[in-house]
Structures are given as structure tokens and as C-alpha cells.
Design a protein around this motif. Structure first.
Motif, PDB file in Angstrom:
ATOM      1  N   ALA A 172       0.831  -1.209   0.000  1.00  0.00           N
ATOM      2  CA  ALA A 172       0.000   0.000   0.000  1.00  0.00           C
ATOM      3  C   ALA A 172       0.862   1.253   0.000  1.00  0.00           C
ATOM      4  CB  ALA A 172      -0.925  -0.003   1.210  1.00  0.00           C
ATOM      5  N   SER A 173       1.967   1.241   0.711  1.00  0.00           N
ATOM      6  CA  SER A 173       2.842   2.411   0.723  1.00  0.00           C
ATOM      7  C   SER A 173       3.578   2.577  -0.606  1.00  0.00           C
ATOM      8  CB  SER A 173       3.839   2.327   1.874  1.00  0.00           C
ATOM      9  OG  SER A 173       4.704   1.245   1.702  1.00  0.00           O
ATOM     10  N   LEU A 174       3.826   1.486  -1.318  1.00  0.00           N
ATOM     11  CA  LEU A 174       4.467   1.589  -2.632  1.00  0.00           C
ATOM     12  C   LEU A 174       3.550   2.233  -3.669  1.00  0.00           C
ATOM     13  CD1 LEU A 174       6.332  -1.810  -3.000  1.00  0.00           C
ATOM     14  CD2 LEU A 174       7.311   0.442  -2.611  1.00  0.00           C
ATOM     15  N   PHE A 175       2.258   2.059  -3.517  1.00  0.00           N
ATOM     16  CA  PHE A 175       1.308   2.625  -4.471  1.00  0.00           C
ATOM     17  C   PHE A 175       1.005   4.093  -4.224  1.00  0.00           C
ATOM     18  CE2 PHE A 175      -0.364  -1.861  -5.095  1.00  0.00           C
ATOM     19  CZ  PHE A 175       0.304  -2.023  -6.295  1.00  0.00           C
ATOM     20  N   LEU A 176       1.516   4.646  -3.154  1.00  0.00           N
ATOM     21  CA  LEU A 176       1.217   6.028  -2.805  1.00  0.00           C
ATOM     22  C   LEU A 176       1.591   7.027  -3.907  1.00  0.00           C
ATOM     23  CD1 LEU A 176      -0.019   7.759  -0.621  1.00  0.00           C
ATOM     24  CD2 LEU A 176       2.238   7.947   0.421  1.00  0.00           C
ATOM     25  N   PRO A 177       2.772   6.949  -4.525  1.00  0.00           N
ATOM     26  CA  PRO A 177       3.058   7.886  -5.620  1.00  0.00           C
ATOM     27  C   PRO A 177       2.090   7.748  -6.803  1.00  0.00           C
ATOM     28  CG  PRO A 177       5.079   6.899  -4.841  1.00  0.00           C
ATOM     29  CD  PRO A 177       3.950   6.166  -4.174  1.00  0.00           C
ATOM     30  N   ASP A 178       1.705   6.518  -7.129  1.00  0.00           N
ATOM     31  CA  ASP A 178       0.752   6.318  -8.225  1.00  0.00           C
ATOM     32  C   ASP A 178      -0.619   6.891  -7.890  1.00  0.00           C
ATOM     33  OD1 ASP A 178       2.632   5.020  -9.802  1.00  0.00           O
ATOM     34  OD2 ASP A 178       2.145   3.064  -8.934  1.00  0.00           O
ATOM     35  N   ILE A 179      -1.041   6.708  -6.655  1.00  0.00           N
ATOM     36  CA  ILE A 179      -2.316   7.281  -6.212  1.00  0.00           C
ATOM     37  C   ILE A 179      -2.265   8.793  -6.316  1.00  0.00           C
ATOM     38  CG2 ILE A 179      -3.819   7.627  -4.211  1.00  0.00           C
ATOM     39  CD1 ILE A 179      -3.016   4.771  -3.317  1.00  0.00           C
ATOM     40  N   SER A 180      -1.144   9.372  -5.932  1.00  0.00           N
ATOM     41  CA  SER A 180      -0.966  10.816  -5.987  1.00  0.00           C
ATOM     42  C   SER A 180      -1.075  11.330  -7.417  1.00  0.00           C
ATOM     43  CB  SER A 180       0.395  11.189  -5.398  1.00  0.00           C
ATOM     44  OG  SER A 180       0.663  12.543  -5.558  1.00  0.00           O
ATOM     45  N   VAL A 181      -0.422  10.649  -8.344  1.00  0.00           N
ATOM     46  CA  VAL A 181      -0.466  11.065  -9.748  1.00  0.00           C
ATOM     47  C   VAL A 181      -1.875  10.896 -10.313  1.00  0.00           C
ATOM     48  CG1 VAL A 181       0.357  10.478 -12.068  1.00  0.00           C
ATOM     49  CG2 VAL A 181       1.976  10.648 -10.172  1.00  0.00           C
ATOM     50  N   ASP A 182      -2.512   9.772 -10.031  1.00  0.00           N
ATOM     51  CA  ASP A 182      -3.850   9.505 -10.570  1.00  0.00           C
ATOM     52  C   ASP A 182      -4.873  10.544 -10.121  1.00  0.00           C
ATOM     53  OD1 ASP A 182      -2.945   7.312 -11.936  1.00  0.00           O
ATOM     54  OD2 ASP A 182      -3.725   5.852 -10.494  1.00  0.00           O
ATOM     55  N   PHE A 183      -4.769  10.979  -8.874  1.00  0.00           N
ATOM     56  CA  PHE A 183      -5.722  11.962  -8.361  1.00  0.00           C
ATOM     57  C   PHE A 183      -5.247  13.389  -8.547  1.00  0.00           C
ATOM     58  CE2 PHE A 183      -7.216   8.238  -5.986  1.00  0.00           C
ATOM     59  CZ  PHE A 183      -8.571   8.333  -6.260  1.00  0.00           C
ATOM     60  N   GLY A 184      -4.029  13.577  -9.067  1.00  0.00           N
ATOM     61  CA  GLY A 184      -3.512  14.914  -9.319  1.00  0.00           C
ATOM     62  C   GLY A 184      -3.289  15.715  -8.043  1.00  0.00           C
ATOM     63  N   SER A 185      -2.869  15.053  -7.003  1.00  0.00           N
ATOM     64  CA  SER A 185      -2.638  15.737  -5.730  1.00  0.00           C
ATOM     65  C   SER A 185      -1.210  15.464  -5.268  1.00  0.00           C
ATOM     66  CB  SER A 185      -3.632  15.258  -4.676  1.00  0.00           C
ATOM     67  OG  SER A 185      -3.436  13.892  -4.417  1.00  0.00           O
ATOM     68  N   PRO A 186      -0.668  16.339  -4.436  1.00  0.00           N
ATOM     69  CA  PRO A 186       0.680  16.078  -3.907  1.00  0.00           C
ATOM     70  C   PRO A 186       0.689  14.862  -2.988  1.00  0.00           C
ATOM     71  CG  PRO A 186      -0.220  18.110  -2.979  1.00  0.00           C
ATOM     72  CD  PRO A 186      -1.199  17.613  -3.978  1.00  0.00           C
ATOM     73  N   ILE A 187       1.859  14.272  -2.835  1.00  0.00           N
ATOM     74  CA  ILE A 187       1.979  13.072  -2.008  1.00  0.00           C
ATOM     75  C   ILE A 187       1.560  13.358  -0.569  1.00  0.00           C
ATOM     76  CG2 ILE A 187       3.637  11.467  -0.998  1.00  0.00           C
ATOM     77  CD1 ILE A 187       4.913  11.165  -3.629  1.00  0.00           C
ATOM     78  N   SER A 188       1.786  14.584  -0.105  1.00  0.00           N
ATOM     79  CA  SER A 188       1.400  14.906   1.273  1.00  0.00           C
ATOM     80  C   SER A 188      -0.109  14.769   1.473  1.00  0.00           C
ATOM     81  CB  SER A 188       1.859  16.317   1.638  1.00  0.00           C
ATOM     82  OG  SER A 188       1.268  17.267   0.778  1.00  0.00           O
ATOM     83  N   GLN A 189      -0.885  15.083   0.458  1.00  0.00           N
ATOM     84  CA  GLN A 189      -2.333  14.905   0.573  1.00  0.00           C
ATOM     85  C   GLN A 189      -2.736  13.449   0.350  1.00  0.00           C
ATOM     86  OE1 GLN A 189      -4.019  17.681  -2.196  1.00  0.00           O
ATOM     87  NE2 GLN A 189      -4.259  19.258  -0.619  1.00  0.00           N
ATOM     88  N   ALA A 190      -2.057  12.785  -0.548  1.00  0.00           N
ATOM     89  CA  ALA A 190      -2.374  11.383  -0.826  1.00  0.00           C
ATOM     90  C   ALA A 190      -2.011  10.493   0.355  1.00  0.00           C
ATOM     91  CB  ALA A 190      -1.664  10.912  -2.087  1.00  0.00           C
ATOM     92  N   SER A 191      -1.085  10.944   1.187  1.00  0.00           N
ATOM     93  CA  SER A 191      -0.703  10.124   2.337  1.00  0.00           C
ATOM     94  C   SER A 191      -1.847   9.973   3.330  1.00  0.00           C
ATOM     95  CB  SER A 191       0.523  10.722   3.030  1.00  0.00           C
ATOM     96  OG  SER A 191       0.217  11.974   3.593  1.00  0.00           O
ATOM     97  N   ILE A 192      -2.834  10.842   3.249  1.00  0.00           N
ATOM     98  CA  ILE A 192      -4.024  10.706   4.094  1.00  0.00           C
ATOM     99  C   ILE A 192      -4.737   9.386   3.787  1.00  0.00           C
ATOM    100  CG2 ILE A 192      -6.305  11.690   4.571  1.00  0.00           C
ATOM    101  CD1 ILE A 192      -5.015  14.462   4.077  1.00  0.00           C
ATOM    102  N   ILE A 193      -4.697   8.976   2.529  1.00  0.00           N
ATOM    103  CA  ILE A 193      -5.316   7.706   2.137  1.00  0.00           C
ATOM    104  C   ILE A 193      -4.618   6.551   2.842  1.00  0.00           C
ATOM    105  CG2 ILE A 193      -5.679   6.118   0.206  1.00  0.00           C
ATOM    106  CD1 ILE A 193      -5.906   8.646  -1.565  1.00  0.00           C
TER     107      ILE A 193
END
Length: 55
Positions: A9-30
Motif C-alpha cells: 500500500a505504501s508503494l502505491f502512494l506515488p501512483d495514487i498521488s499522480v492519478d488523483f492529481g494531488s501532492p503526495i502529502s495529501q495522498a498520504s491521508i489515504i
């Protein structure tokens, strides 16, 4: 298996960030929203696994 799930799940964090167009700091909430309940419910998982046993 459970630890691998958390690691992946932590490895997918950058991909989640790119897909949603948000910075990693916001995607880390997921990731936090995923891992926090997992950690809080560990005692319950342990209790029920002891109660029902391995199958």
C-alpha cells in the motif's frame, strides 16, 4: 501476508498521488486512513483468531 499488504500500500502512494492529481502529502491521508483502523483493530483480530482458531 498482512505485513506485505501494508508494505504494498505504501508503494502505491506515488501512483495514487499522480492519478488523483494531488501532492503526495495529501495522498498520504489515504494511507493513514487505511493503516490506522488496521492497527486499532489488531486486538480484535487476535481475540477472534484465538476464539475461532485456525481453519
Amino acid at each position: 501476508m498482512s505485513a506485505a499488504d501494508n508494505w504494498v500500500a505504501s508503494l502505491f502512494l506515488p501512483d495514487i498521488s499522480v492519478d488523483f492529481g494531488s501532492p503526495i502529502s495529501q495522498a498520504s491521508i489515504i494511507l493513514t486512513a487505511y493503516l490506522f483502523p488496521y492497527g486499532v483493530l489488531q486486538p480484535f483480530y487476535g481475540f477472534y483468531s484465538d476464539w475461532y482458531g485456525c481453519k
